[in-house]
Scaffold this active site. Structure first.
Site, mmCIF file in Angstrom:
data_model
loop_
_atom_site.group_PDB
_atom_site.id
_atom_site.type_symbol
_atom_site.label_atom_id
_atom_site.label_comp_id
_atom_site.label_asym_id
_atom_site.label_seq_id
_atom_site.Cartn_x
_atom_site.Cartn_y
_atom_site.Cartn_z
ATOM 1 N N GLU A 40 -6.559 6.122 4.381
ATOM 2 C CA GLU A 40 -5.921 7.073 3.458
ATOM 3 C C GLU A 40 -6.637 7.057 2.090
ATOM 4 O O GLU A 40 -6.991 5.973 1.594
ATOM 5 C CB GLU A 40 -4.468 6.620 3.254
ATOM 6 C CG GLU A 40 -3.665 7.469 2.276
ATOM 7 C CD GLU A 40 -2.288 6.860 1.968
ATOM 8 O OE1 GLU A 40 -2.155 5.607 1.998
ATOM 9 O OE2 GLU A 40 -1.364 7.638 1.701
ATOM 10 N N LYS A 111 0.476 14.846 4.204
ATOM 11 C CA LYS A 111 1.416 13.727 4.381
ATOM 12 C C LYS A 111 2.848 14.179 4.068
ATOM 13 O O LYS A 111 3.111 14.761 3.003
ATOM 14 C CB LYS A 111 0.999 12.596 3.442
ATOM 15 C CG LYS A 111 1.793 11.308 3.573
ATOM 16 C CD LYS A 111 1.220 10.283 2.582
ATOM 17 C CE LYS A 111 1.883 8.930 2.665
ATOM 18 N NZ LYS A 111 1.344 7.994 1.657
ATOM 19 N N CYS A 146 0.080 6.501 6.393
ATOM 20 C CA CYS A 146 0.628 5.365 5.651
ATOM 21 C C CYS A 146 2.159 5.257 5.677
ATOM 22 O O CYS A 146 2.731 4.868 6.684
ATOM 23 C CB CYS A 146 0.065 5.360 4.234
ATOM 24 S SG CYS A 146 0.050 3.689 3.510
HETATM 25 N N1 LIG Z 1 0.265 4.686 0.411
HETATM 26 C C1 LIG Z 1 1.412 4.422 0.983
HETATM 27 O O1 LIG Z 1 1.999 5.263 1.628
HETATM 28 C C2 LIG Z 1 1.944 3.025 0.785
HETATM 29 C C3 LIG Z 1 3.087 2.698 1.719
HETATM 30 C C4 LIG Z 1 3.637 1.336 1.456
HETATM 31 O O2 LIG Z 1 3.156 0.604 0.616
HETATM 32 C C5 LIG Z 1 4.772 0.878 2.265
HETATM 33 O O3 LIG Z 1 5.327 1.658 3.045
HETATM 34 O O4 LIG Z 1 5.143 -0.301 2.120
#
Ligand SMILES: NC(=O)CCC(=O)C(=O)O
Length: 265
Positions: A40, A111, A146
């Site tokens: 990502e 996303k 993510c």
């Molecule tokens: N970039 C993100 O989506 C981080 C997600 C995260 O840190 C988590 O779900 O814990």
């Protein structure tokens, strides 16, 4: 089917342009792979919120161009991770790009679940609204990014749309690494699908990254797992394992929610 996950080191002391060139070269070397996956927001860093606006690109910007060419040079399907996309109206999105081996854009996924609660990505980026699947010759990809990993209903939606291989690009922090591994395995087991989860290494914006990109099979077995540093994780998958698992242990057919209630006995 051979998949290579490129777990990129994303540090603040490397410029976006230098990283873009370095990653392009790494993708071009993956000529033995069928599918290459990147993390990502690897140009800016997923937690480098102050750089989202300054480094945002139009969909068909510099990263798109470099990745399209790298996919066709290597002759691979390329999930190019995500970019900070600026749309023509000026709104920002965290947008994943998937290219075919001829360098055509096969899919763009904005996303859906933005991270940060009432700050960071959650306020800087708009939310995507559409599920995205991509048909490859060997399997159908379901695309997620993510924080999406924490929302099982998104993955069930992808499976209902035909996904057999769930591909997640991430910038997951070290301090929640236990969740990363657990949730990747859970998504594989409950959906009887492969999970390919590619994260970043290094530290950016003061947030040490977990690394530990992981490939899980439809039975929940970990096929391969990276360490903490930059690494290319290559794994051979048997796509037929999805249908075999779903046939031998047909739990997906026993779903009741959203279907007619079972008859009274
Ligand atoms: N970039 C993100 O989506 C981080 C997600 C995260 O840190 C988590 O779900 O814990």
């Amino acid at each position: 089917m051979r998949a290579s996950l490129i777990q990129i080191d994303v540090n603040d002391d490397e410029s976006v342009e230098s990283r873009r060139q370095r990653v392009t070269a790494l993708v071009r070397e993956q000529t033995d792979a069928d599918l290459v996956v990147l993390p990502e927001l690897w140009t800016t860093g997923a937690f480098a919120y102050e750089r989202f606006a300054t480094e945002a690109e139009p969909l068909e910007g510099s990263t798109y161009e470099a990745m399209a060419k790298a996919a066709s040079d290597a002759g691979v399907w390329l999930h190019a991770g995500s970019i900070p996309e600026r749309d023509p109206e000026g709104s920002l999105y965290n947008t994943a790009l998937v290219f075919s081996p001829s360098g055509e854009l096969a899919a763009a996924y904005r996303k859906i679940h933005r991270f940060g609660f009432d700050q960071g990505e959650a306020v800087l980026m708009g939310a995507g609204r559409e599920l995205v699947t991509v048909r490859l010759p060997e399997t159908t990809l379901g695309v997620a990014t993510c924080y999406d990993l924490r929302f099982p209903e998104l993955f069930r939606g992808l499976v209902d749309a035909g996904a057999e291989t769930l591909v997640l690009s991430a910038g997951w922090p070290e301090r929640r690494r236990a969740h990363w591994t657990l949730l990747a395995q859970a998504r594989a087991v409950e959906n009887q699908a492969f999970v390919l989860a590619c994260g970043t290494a290094g530290t950016h914006a003061g947030v040490p990254q977990a690394g530990h990109s992981i490939v899980v099979d439809p039975w929940g077995e970990v096929l391969a797992e990276a360490g903490a540093d930059e690494e290319i994780l290559t794994v051979d998958l048997d796509p037929a394992k999805v249908a075999a698992t779903r046939e031998q242990f047909p739990a997906l057919k026993d779903r009741l929610l959203g279907l007619d209630p079972p008859p009274h006995r």
